[in-house]
Enzyme design. Structure first.
Site, PDB file in Angstrom:
ATOM      1  N   GLU A  47     -34.986  25.411  -9.144  1.00  0.00           N
ATOM      2  CA  GLU A  47     -35.458  26.445 -10.054  1.00  0.00           C
ATOM      3  C   GLU A  47     -36.438  27.389  -9.370  1.00  0.00           C
ATOM      4  OE1 GLU A  47     -35.084  22.620 -12.572  1.00  0.00           O
ATOM      5  OE2 GLU A  47     -35.401  23.186 -10.478  1.00  0.00           O
ATOM      6  N   CYS A  70     -37.986  19.395 -14.075  1.00  0.00           N
ATOM      7  CA  CYS A  70     -39.056  18.404 -14.062  1.00  0.00           C
ATOM      8  C   CYS A  70     -40.268  18.910 -14.833  1.00  0.00           C
ATOM      9  CB  CYS A  70     -39.437  18.048 -12.627  1.00  0.00           C
ATOM     10  SG  CYS A  70     -40.130  19.413 -11.668  1.00  0.00           S
ATOM     11  N   CYS A  79     -41.310  22.307 -12.654  1.00  0.00           N
ATOM     12  CA  CYS A  79     -40.399  23.447 -12.713  1.00  0.00           C
ATOM     13  C   CYS A  79     -40.412  24.101 -14.086  1.00  0.00           C
ATOM     14  CB  CYS A  79     -38.985  23.013 -12.354  1.00  0.00           C
ATOM     15  SG  CYS A  79     -38.792  22.644 -10.593  1.00  0.00           S
ATOM     16  N   SER A 164      -7.205   0.716  15.913  1.00  0.00           N
ATOM     17  CA  SER A 164      -7.276   1.359  14.600  1.00  0.00           C
ATOM     18  C   SER A 164      -7.263   2.886  14.662  1.00  0.00           C
ATOM     19  CB  SER A 164      -8.550   0.910  13.870  1.00  0.00           C
ATOM     20  OG  SER A 164      -9.711   1.289  14.603  1.00  0.00           O
ATOM     21  N   TRP A 166      -5.388   6.322  15.508  1.00  0.00           N
ATOM     22  CA  TRP A 166      -5.915   6.659  14.199  1.00  0.00           C
ATOM     23  C   TRP A 166      -4.883   6.252  13.160  1.00  0.00           C
ATOM     24  CZ3 TRP A 166     -10.846   8.051  13.807  1.00  0.00           C
ATOM     25  CH2 TRP A 166     -11.467   8.626  14.915  1.00  0.00           C
ATOM     26  N   ASP A 196     -16.405  -0.182  18.708  1.00  0.00           N
ATOM     27  CA  ASP A 196     -16.008   1.229  18.735  1.00  0.00           C
ATOM     28  C   ASP A 196     -17.053   2.178  19.318  1.00  0.00           C
ATOM     29  OD1 ASP A 196     -13.707   0.382  17.473  1.00  0.00           O
ATOM     30  OD2 ASP A 196     -14.445   0.848  15.457  1.00  0.00           O
ATOM     31  N   LEU A 200     -21.372   8.235  14.349  1.00  0.00           N
ATOM     32  CA  LEU A 200     -21.701   8.266  12.919  1.00  0.00           C
ATOM     33  C   LEU A 200     -22.430   9.528  12.486  1.00  0.00           C
ATOM     34  CD1 LEU A 200     -22.780   4.540  12.348  1.00  0.00           C
ATOM     35  CD2 LEU A 200     -20.506   5.557  12.197  1.00  0.00           C
ATOM     36  N   SER A 219     -28.184  -8.379  12.320  1.00  0.00           N
ATOM     37  CA  SER A 219     -29.087  -9.491  12.026  1.00  0.00           C
ATOM     38  C   SER A 219     -29.953  -9.887  13.204  1.00  0.00           C
ATOM     39  CB  SER A 219     -28.286 -10.715  11.582  1.00  0.00           C
ATOM     40  OG  SER A 219     -27.516 -10.452  10.439  1.00  0.00           O
ATOM     41  N   GLY A 291     -16.390  -2.621   8.896  1.00  0.00           N
ATOM     42  CA  GLY A 291     -15.083  -3.241   8.932  1.00  0.00           C
ATOM     43  C   GLY A 291     -14.797  -4.126   7.751  1.00  0.00           C
TER      44      GLY A 291
END
Length: 371
Positions: A47, A70, A79, A164, A166, A196, A200, A219, A291
């Site tokens: 806004e 808001c 706003c 995989s 493509w 791979d 990303l 982990s 995966g």
């Protein structure tokens, strides 16, 4: 006018966290005098941007806003105060109830108390979809999760040897790039990184800074220092989800954020706890591109909101790797139920999106992922 405002909001998805992506159009009759969308990082708000472009011409005009303005003082003034001060005569709101407990109808009430005509509900479904991640974070503390899988017609994501690239074609892969841009973070497991070495990031022109966060469930912090993700961590923020016991010594000085998460007896990351910690960082939406084991773990934990199933017209049969592993379904009554939302064709490939429903049996849900 509202369709234009929704287009503005959709265009900034993935860049406004922790705030929602909002669009605003100021118009006099059929003429637009101001446009605005939430700016990167969540402020200034839509806004304010639209009113700044409209200037003095906003007096007596109509403001079309995708989400209730808001009404609270945060990092910026409300706003609603800006709209009232600008002298707009009418405000049309698509999604009339901001899920933020600091707002929830107060913005609409303030506008009406100031004598401004307020109309609500125009294109509400479209507006709700845009702020779904924001709504989930403020109400549940968790980001919205989209599970993306590129599969053969018989549900495989790779050959048994792991090949995989493509399965789907260039057009479908372009859609995935757009999906990356519209989510705050993209999530994979360490297995995908080791196999791979993905980057990303979004490859679409002008969107190379998205997604804002790249996340790896790792982990034991096995990520190679020579991986693309680590090498580019300063330019493209990287978050590693690890257990308390994992040694992060080798990662010092890399600019990587390590989030320590709860673990089960087998040392696996508790994905619900991990996503809650991502929500605490401000992430409102996550695209999972991991995966088969990551897909199964997220589904088992009841954390997937949308399934994006990119299907190619190829078959692998028993020579293929199933797209989802570890669901533990032994009876039809325990099957995960989906509701089809959309189906679109991209050259030879088909993208189907589903809402993920709970298993009908209500059985105990496991939350860990081995990574």
């Amino acid at each position: 006018m509202m369709a234009k405002a929704i287009g503005l909001a959709r265009g900034v998805l993935g860049s406004t966290a922790p705030n929602p992506a909002v669009g605003c159009v100021i118009a006099v009759g059929d003429s637009i005098i101001g446009r605005g969308a939430t700016q990167p990082g969540g402020r200034p708000h839509a806004e304010v941007m639209a009113l700044a472009e409209a200037g003095a011409a906003a007096r007596g005009a109509t403001a079309y806003v995708t989400l209730e303005p808001c009404a609270h003082h945060g990092c910026t003034p409300p706003c609603v105060d800006a709209l009232i001060a600008a002298g707009v005569a009418r405000v049309v709101v698509a999604h009339a109830h901001d899920p933020d407990p600091r707002v929830q109808g107060r913005g609409i009430a303030r506008l009406r108390a100031a004598g401004i005509l307020v109309e609500t509900g125009l294109m509400e479904a479209e507006a709700r979809a845009i702020v779904a991640g924001f709504a989930k974070r403020v109400t549940e503390g968790l980001p919205w999760v989209t599970l993306k899988l590129g599969v053969t017609l018989d549900g495989c994501i790779a050959t048994k040897s792991g090949e995989s690239r493509w399965i789907t074609g260039p057009a479908a892969r372009g859609v995935v790039q757009r999906m990356r841009a519209e989510h705050d973070g993209v999530l994979v497991g360490i297995g995908t990184v080791l196999a791979d070495d993905p980057g990303l990031i979004c490859g679409l022109e002008g969107l190379g800074d998205r997604p804002r966060w790249r996340v790896v469930a790792d982990s034991h912090l096995r990520i190679p220092l020579a991986s693309k993700l680590v090498r580019n961590a300063e330019a493209h923020p990287l978050i590693l989800l690890a257990t308390e016991a994992a040694d992060a010594t080798a990662l010092q000085g890399t600019g990587i954020t390590v989030l320590r998460c709860a673990a089960d007896d087998a040392g696996r990351i508790d994905l619900r706890d991990a996503l809650r910690r991502l929500g605490d960082l401000g992430l409102t939406s996550v695209l999972s591109e991991g995966g088969a084991h990551m897909a199964g773990a997220l589904l088992r934990a009841g954390l997937v909101d949308r399934l994006a199933w990119h299907r190619a017209p190829t078959l692998l049969g028993d020579s293929g790797m199933p797209a989802i592993q570890g669901l533990g379904v032994e009876r039809l009554a325990d099957a995960f139920r989906l509701r089809l939302l959309t189906r679109e064709a991209y050259e030879e490939d088909v993208l189907e999106t589903y809402e993920v429903l709970l298993p009908r049996s209500g059985r105990e849900i496991l939350t860990g992922i081995s990574s």
